[in-house]
Design a protein around this motif. Structure first.
Motif, PDB file in Angstrom:
ATOM      1  N   ARG A 140       1.028  -1.037  -0.064  1.00 37.76           N
ATOM      2  CA  ARG A 140       0.102  -0.350   0.041  1.00 37.76           C
ATOM      3  C   ARG A 140       0.779   1.184  -0.086  1.00 37.76           C
ATOM      4  NH1 ARG A 140      -1.230   2.601   4.672  1.00 37.76           N
ATOM      5  NH2 ARG A 140      -3.404   4.008   4.166  1.00 37.76           N
ATOM      6  N   GLY A 141       1.844   0.998   0.709  1.00 41.33           N
ATOM      7  CA  GLY A 141       2.947   2.617   0.774  1.00 41.33           C
ATOM      8  C   GLY A 141       3.304   2.973  -0.601  1.00 41.33           C
ATOM      9  N   GLY A 142       3.863   1.984  -0.865  1.00 42.09           N
ATOM     10  CA  GLY A 142       4.304   1.561  -2.274  1.00 42.09           C
ATOM     11  C   GLY A 142       3.212   2.182  -3.158  1.00 42.09           C
ATOM     12  N   PHE A 143       2.018   1.921  -3.240  1.00 45.52           N
ATOM     13  CA  PHE A 143       0.937   2.105  -4.467  1.00 45.52           C
ATOM     14  C   PHE A 143       1.163   4.110  -4.383  1.00 45.52           C
ATOM     15  CE2 PHE A 143       0.078  -1.934  -5.653  1.00 45.52           C
ATOM     16  CZ  PHE A 143       0.170  -1.712  -6.609  1.00 45.52           C
TER      17      PHE A 143
ATOM     18  N   THR B 142      -1.210  -1.508 -14.764  1.00 45.80           N
ATOM     19  CA  THR B 142       0.055  -2.346 -15.713  1.00 45.80           C
ATOM     20  C   THR B 142       1.774  -1.127 -16.084  1.00 45.80           C
ATOM     21  OG1 THR B 142      -0.151  -2.629 -17.035  1.00 45.80           O
ATOM     22  CG2 THR B 142      -1.558  -4.478 -15.859  1.00 45.80           C
ATOM     23  N   ARG B 143       1.578  -0.752 -16.415  1.00 48.51           N
ATOM     24  CA  ARG B 143       2.228  -0.001 -17.232  1.00 48.51           C
ATOM     25  C   ARG B 143       3.426   1.049 -15.874  1.00 48.51           C
ATOM     26  NH1 ARG B 143       3.013  -1.234 -22.613  1.00 48.51           N
ATOM     27  NH2 ARG B 143       2.265  -2.812 -23.208  1.00 48.51           N
ATOM     28  N   ILE B 144       2.126   1.931 -15.518  1.00 45.57           N
ATOM     29  CA  ILE B 144       2.828   2.940 -14.818  1.00 45.57           C
ATOM     30  C   ILE B 144       2.931   3.237 -13.421  1.00 45.57           C
ATOM     31  CG2 ILE B 144       2.702   5.759 -14.903  1.00 45.57           C
ATOM     32  CD1 ILE B 144       3.020   4.734 -17.600  1.00 45.57           C
ATOM     33  N   ARG B 145       1.351   1.957 -13.107  1.00 48.33           N
ATOM     34  CA  ARG B 145       1.252   2.327 -11.463  1.00 48.33           C
ATOM     35  C   ARG B 145       2.168   1.100 -10.487  1.00 48.33           C
ATOM     36  NH1 ARG B 145      -4.631   3.073  -9.533  1.00 48.33           N
ATOM     37  NH2 ARG B 145      -3.517   3.322  -7.315  1.00 48.33           N
ATOM     38  N   LEU B 146       1.908   0.563 -11.009  1.00 50.54           N
ATOM     39  CA  LEU B 146       2.766  -0.821 -10.245  1.00 50.54           C
ATOM     40  C   LEU B 146       3.738  -1.462 -10.439  1.00 50.54           C
ATOM     41  CD1 LEU B 146       1.917  -3.434  -9.316  1.00 50.54           C
ATOM     42  CD2 LEU B 146       1.941  -4.739 -11.703  1.00 50.54           C
ATOM     43  N   PRO B 147       5.112  -0.401 -11.825  1.00 49.09           N
ATOM     44  CA  PRO B 147       6.380  -0.882 -11.947  1.00 49.09           C
ATOM     45  C   PRO B 147       6.526   0.501 -10.881  1.00 49.09           C
ATOM     46  CG  PRO B 147       5.078  -0.573 -14.116  1.00 49.09           C
ATOM     47  CD  PRO B 147       4.012  -0.536 -13.518  1.00 49.09           C
TER      48      PRO B 147
ATOM     49  N   GLU C 267      -7.333   2.646 -17.808  1.00 50.13           N
ATOM     50  CA  GLU C 267      -7.741   1.443 -16.464  1.00 50.13           C
ATOM     51  C   GLU C 267      -5.997   0.678 -16.028  1.00 50.13           C
ATOM     52  OE1 GLU C 267      -8.438   2.832 -13.169  1.00 50.13           O
ATOM     53  OE2 GLU C 267      -9.458   4.926 -14.188  1.00 50.13           O
ATOM     54  N   TRP C 268      -6.405  -0.014 -17.328  1.00 51.42           N
ATOM     55  CA  TRP C 268      -5.046  -1.893 -16.604  1.00 51.42           C
ATOM     56  C   TRP C 268      -4.306  -1.589 -17.358  1.00 51.42           C
ATOM     57  CZ3 TRP C 268      -5.116  -5.990 -14.209  1.00 51.42           C
ATOM     58  CH2 TRP C 268      -4.346  -6.293 -14.988  1.00 51.42           C
ATOM     59  N   GLN C 269      -3.775  -0.194 -18.473  1.00 51.16           N
ATOM     60  CA  GLN C 269      -2.708  -0.373 -18.962  1.00 51.16           C
ATOM     61  C   GLN C 269      -1.705   0.965 -17.720  1.00 51.16           C
ATOM     62  OE1 GLN C 269      -4.013   1.707 -22.597  1.00 51.16           O
ATOM     63  NE2 GLN C 269      -3.314   0.301 -23.976  1.00 51.16           N
TER      64      GLN C 269
ATOM     65  N   THR D  69       0.302   9.694 -12.412  1.00 48.39           N
ATOM     66  CA  THR D  69      -1.619   8.959 -13.282  1.00 48.39           C
ATOM     67  C   THR D  69      -2.333   8.729 -14.257  1.00 48.39           C
ATOM     68  OG1 THR D  69      -1.733   8.054 -10.515  1.00 48.39           O
ATOM     69  CG2 THR D  69      -3.203   7.443 -11.712  1.00 48.39           C
ATOM     70  N   GLU D  70      -2.396  10.576 -13.251  1.00 43.87           N
ATOM     71  CA  GLU D  70      -2.836  11.952 -14.646  1.00 43.87           C
ATOM     72  C   GLU D  70      -2.598  12.283 -16.226  1.00 43.87           C
ATOM     73  OE1 GLU D  70      -2.747  15.309 -12.071  1.00 43.87           O
ATOM     74  OE2 GLU D  70      -4.072  14.600 -10.702  1.00 43.87           O
ATOM     75  N   ALA D  71      -0.988  11.777 -16.167  1.00 45.30           N
ATOM     76  CA  ALA D  71      -0.536  11.984 -17.076  1.00 45.30           C
ATOM     77  C   ALA D  71      -0.880  11.056 -18.377  1.00 45.30           C
ATOM     78  CB  ALA D  71       1.129  11.972 -16.928  1.00 45.30           C
ATOM     79  N   ALA D  72      -1.132   9.330 -17.071  1.00 47.43           N
ATOM     80  CA  ALA D  72      -1.194   8.506 -17.900  1.00 47.43           C
ATOM     81  C   ALA D  72      -2.867   8.201 -18.324  1.00 47.43           C
ATOM     82  CB  ALA D  72      -0.961   6.807 -16.868  1.00 47.43           C
TER      83      ALA D  72
END
Lengths: 361, 246, 387
Positions: free
Chosen positions: C272-275, C298-303, C293-295, C283-286
């Motif tokens: 949770r802290g990581g997110f 997986t591509r921005i928030r998770l990495p 949402e999914w992209q 996220t807004e830029a994405a």
């Protein structure tokens, strides 16, 4: 797959709209909500049914009655709570043990008041609380019969080990942190090696070494009561972790602070006590409370080296053949006791963290 | 004939292999006001930080008020008591009120009783014109106010010499003058001051002598009049054109 | 006294004094200990490592007996610690990932469930949880009334899973092959150097790795297969006990379960802290770039979140590995328990304490080294501004 999610803007203000947004914003979300609520309701119902509706509370009930009722058998707690809380402390003296526990809990609550957050005040509160606890438990004064440490047990022993660890460990941690941050390289390195070695070991192995191994290897004059050796080990372990937390707090203190104090001619001991440590502790407060939480939970490890603290006395509470069936109830009770302390402390830590986060802006 | 306030001979300072100060010679008379200027990285701050041993020098001698600044801990303590310093980033103690910031050192170092220390602190806070902020915490003050508190804090030790390390560089433009005013009034009272600053107007008005440093050396020194109107060296002229040019 | 006034000599003196006093303490303690042990007839030295122990291990991955030498038994202890540690860490990470995701989800019900889980299991000491699950495991019905669940049998003697009739070495080799194959696949999918390889080629390479792994696995199982038995065995009641399949002893799964549940709560908080550390700006830029949402997840928030949580995760992993020492309360022969029994049986206290310290230092440092390696490999290059 909408690129820009504007959300149900007009509905946001109404309660119904909020519910929709929080729980049912998409088919997936709806499914998750239903699953989660279903799970929660089911677990809640099972616990309520077992723990309250079909439970037996009477102190007279035994296995047969409990089994007939089909729920939890709290009779075991009604019969055995004094064993769980006070261990083998003499029965007619157990009020002292209870008072001692209250004294320590009061100390913990008091230390949450910001007014007491100066080195001197907090140290005197803890010294006073600890002395009260010790006098009440040990006796031998003021007409209280002497009760040796071997007879201490249950919650009281858990609290004793915890407070003693904190009282010995905290000054040690400060010393460790200062020594490791020393500008003299050999002092810093040696202390660093000691701290890292202690941190890499499991606490159990340290307790085991102190309790079981030391008597074989060391001369008699260093050997006191086994309890105090274990507390020493536990304090060392606490200090090694807490030292790193304090050091982290020190890193948050600007270098200019020390320079300003130096340029005013303030000597080292005052620079540390008046400038460095107060600020370092303020920075490290959330992590420190977290460390206290972990230390409190880890006191239960002394069960491994044969102490009759809370967990061990709980094991004894269902150890007789009369109550073996009721282990779940006993563990739930003990878990609940731990939970109250740990949850309370960690909530308080989270509250402080939030308050400090907003205070900095 | 009294001893000079500060006398520096052949001062050397290295950071690893980097030669930060190359044989600095400087004598400061009592009551003299000196402005040190030069491009960044020229060793100005390092030099004045050597005077109260915030930096340890590697060669040469520093004599402050007749006391040799060497490895002797007693001497270091004595010099620090007599030399005050004002920093670029104020370095006020954030966990103490303004008043506590000012009384801490006199009470700990000079063993002044609390009441006396507080009276003195209020006197100096009035002098820097913020007595009404005495019970606030540094975080509640503006930059200019904080720097004035820092000056008052130094004055409370009744120093013989005050060192200023770019006291206005971290301030918003509108707050610079309130700090410079305080410094000017201190100068008029005869305080010995060494001031590292880029405020050329202040230098012109207050300084007895301007010292221009570049690459760890004193390149040029003289009265502000001479330096600003007719610098003797190319490096000095170039620096002036950069500072005053716009 | 003049020396004390001098900064350099005083510093030198202080350092010599400090290190000297510490050294003196350690040396005195070691010498006294040696003397006392010798008085009890225990000679210091490492010869005991080659003597046989005379006691049995409660659990070990490779065959052991009471006539095995100490060094072998200690090694098995290390192996047990690693075995339980890896199982515990894997499941704790899975549980933690799930809890963490629930805690950062947009759905309030999921958040609530995650929070309740976290608060309950994080705030009860691990040892209490171990005791509880172990007591529960021991009170499962006897083998004759074992509970059946999808071919598996649950009894107080352990959990019996359906298994393959193959030799022990081929099980180990199979696991190794599988691990290698998976690592290779991950490397092919994620490594920077393959970024420009066209997707068709990448897919083909992935398929090839999978195929080779599967063929190797089949070959290993075929070679290890006990002749004349069916390949798959289901556990079944024979007489008073259950035969066939794999048996997982109560102490093993109770401990692994407790570590997974408790560690999962802590790791959930780290996730949770990581997110949270990933700024809303990213996220807004994405979103603004038109990612779904999914992209965006997986591509921005998770990495980004994984990068933020790795350093803290390392500490937590080290902590959880150390938690396997709780094996001693349920009788699981982990490294610490083996050392403790070795001390009581052989009396070679100093040597064994030394081995214990060295063992944990090596385990912790190698774990931290691996994690730091991963961390360095994926860390954001240069100094980043996060908002």
């Amino acid at each position: 797959m909408t690129a820009i999610d504007t959300g149900p803007v007009p509905l946001r203000a109404t309660p119904l709209g909020r519910i929709r947004k929080d729980y049912f914003s998409s088919p997936l979300s709806t499914a998750v909500s239903l699953l989660c609520f279903g799970l929660l309701l089911w677990i809640g119902w099972v616990l309520l049914d077992w723990g309250v509706l079909r439970a037996t509370f009477s102190a007279e009930a035994r296995q047969a009655e409990c089994r007939a009722a089909g729920g939890a058998c709290w009779s075991v707690i009604a019969n055995r709570w004094r064993l769980i809380l006070f261990g083998l402390y003499p029965y007619e003296e157990q009020w002292r043990s209870a008072l001692a526990c209250i004294a320590v809990i009061a100390t913990m609550v008091l230390s949450c008041i910001p007014f007491l957050w100066t080195g001197k005040r907090i140290a005197s509160v803890w010294a006073l609380g600890f002395a009260t606890f010790y006098l009440l438990m040990k006796g031998g004064l003021l007409g209280l019969p002497l009760v040796r440490e071997e007879q201490w047990g249950g919650l009281a022993l858990t609290l004793f080990i915890f407070t003693a660890t904190a009282i010995i460990g905290m000054p040690l941690a400060i010393a460790f942190a200062l020594l490791r941050n020393s500008t003299l390289p050999w002092i810093a390195r040696t202390t660093g090696a000691v701290i890292d070695a202690v941190r890499s070991l499991p606490l159990i192995s340290i307790l085991f070494t102190c309790a079981i191994v030391l008597p074989f290897v060391l001369p008699d004059f260093v050997l006191q009561e086994k309890l105090y050796r274990v507390i020493a080990g536990s304090a060392l372990f606490f200090a090694a972790y807490q030292a790193e937390i304090i050091r982290g707090g020190m890193q948050g203190v600007a270098k200019g602070q020390d320079e300003a104090a130096m340029s005013l001619g303030i000597p080292y001991r005052h620079r540390v006590a008046r400038i460095l440590l107060p600020q370092a502790f303020r920075n490290a407060l959330p992590a420190t409370i977290n460390q206290f939480v972990i230390t409190f939970m880890e006191t239960s490890l002394v069960v491994v080296v044969g102490f009759f603290e809370l967990l061990s006395s709980a094991n004894a509470a269902f150890g007789t053949s009369e109550w073996t069936f009721a282990f779940v109830e006993v563990y739930v009770f003990v878990a609940f006791l731990y939970f109250i302390f740990v949850f309370g402390l960690s909530r308080y830590g989270a509250f402080l963290e939030r308050r400090m986060a907003t205070g900095q802006r | 004939m009294t001893v000079p306030a500060i006398s520096i001979r052949g001062l050397q300072k290295y950071y690893g292999t980097y030669h930060a100060l190359r044989s600095i010679d400087l004598t400061v008379r009592r009551g003299e006001r000196i402005v040190v200027c030069g491009p960044s990285g020229s060793g100005k701050s390092t030099m004045i930080r050597c005077i109260n041993r915030l930096e340890e020098h590697d060669g040469g001698t520093i004599n402050v008020l007749g006391t040799e600044l060497d490895d002797n801990i007693g001497n270091i303590d004595e010099i620090r008591r007599e030399v005050g310093m004002v920093f670029q980033h104020f370095n006020l103690f954030p966990h103490m009120t303004v008043l506590e910031n000012c009384t801490l050192a006199p009470m700990l170092v000079r063993k002044t009783p609390l009441a006396e220390a507080e009276a003195m602190a209020m006197k100096y806070l009035e002098k820097v014109r913020i007595p009404d902020q005495a019970d606030k915490y540094p975080g509640q003050l503006s930059g200019g106010q904080q720097q004035r508190v820092a000056i008052a804090r130094s004055l409370c030790m009744k120093p013989e010499i005050l060192l200023f390390d770019e006291p206005t560089s971290a301030l918003d433009p509108e707050m610079i003058s309130e700090v410079l005013d305080v410094m000017t009034s201190l100068a008029s009272e005869g305080m010995t001051m060494i001031c590292v600053t880029h405020e050329m107007g202040f230098a012109r008005k207050v300084a007895d002598r301007v010292i221009f440093m570049d690459r760890g050396e004193i390149v040029e020194e003289g009265s502000p009049e001479d330096f600003f109107t007719a610098p003797k060296t190319d490096r000095g002229a170039q620096f002036l054109s950069q500072v005053l040019g716009h | 006294m003049a020396l004390l006034q001098h900064q350099k000599s005083r510093n030198a003196l202080l350092q010599i004094l400090y290190v000297g006093v510490l050294l003196a303490l350690v040396v005195t303690a070691a010498l006294t200990a040696r003397h006392n042990l010798q008085a009890q007839g225990i000679l210091s030295g490492w010869n005991f490592l080659w003597k046989s122990t005379g006691w049995d291990m409660t659990f070990s991955l490779l065959p052991t007996s009471s006539s095995d030498p100490y060094w072998w038994v200690l090694l098995m202890g290390v192996l047990n610690t690693l075995f339980l540690g890896i199982i515990g860490l894997t499941f704790a990470t899975l549980v933690g990932g799930l809890v963490g995701l629930a805690r950062v989800s947009d759905n309030k019900a999921a958040r609530l469930l995650g929070t309740i889980y976290l608060e309950i299991f994080r705030n009860i000491p691990l040892i209490v949880q171990v005791f509880f699950w172990y007591a529960l495991a021991n009170r499962l019905p006897s083998p004759r009334q074992a509970i059946e669940a999808g071919g598996a049998l649950l009894s107080n003697r352990g959990i019996y899973l359906p298994g393959l009739n193959i030799a022990g070495w081929s099980v180990a080799a199979g696991f190794l092959t599988l691990a290698l194959g998976l690592t290779l696949l991950l490397w092919l999918a994620l490594a920077r150097r393959f970024r420009r390889v066209p997707p068709v080629l990448r897919r083909r390479r992935g398929l090839a790795v999978m195929l080779v792994t599967l063929v190797t696995l089949a070959a290993i199982f075929f070679l290890g297969h006990t002749p004349g038995t069916p390949l798959l065995t289901l556990p079944e009641l024979k007489g008073l006990n259950i035969r066939g399949g794999y048996r997982i002893q109560p102490e093993v799964y109770a401990l692994a379960f407790a570590i997974a549940i408790y560690g999962g709560a802590y790791i959930g908080e780290i996730v949770r802290g990581g997110f949270i550390a990933v700024g809303t700006g990213q996220t807004e830029a994405a979103k603004a770039l038109g990612l779904s949402e999914w992209q965006s997840f997986t591509r921005i928030r998770l990495p980004l979140a994984i990068r933020a949580m790795l350093p803290i995760l390392t500490n937590q992993y080290v902590w959880l590995i150390k938690a396997t020492t709780l094996g001693i309360v349920v009788g699981f022969a982990d490294f610490f328990m083996v050392v403790a029994s070795a001390i009581t049986h052989s009396g070679q206290t100093l040597e064994l304490i030394g081995i214990l310290m060295a063992g944990f230092l090596i385990i912790n440092f190698s774990l931290a080294a691996v994690m730091n390696r991963i961390n360095r490999a994926i860390a954001l290059k240069g100094h980043q501004n996060r908002s």
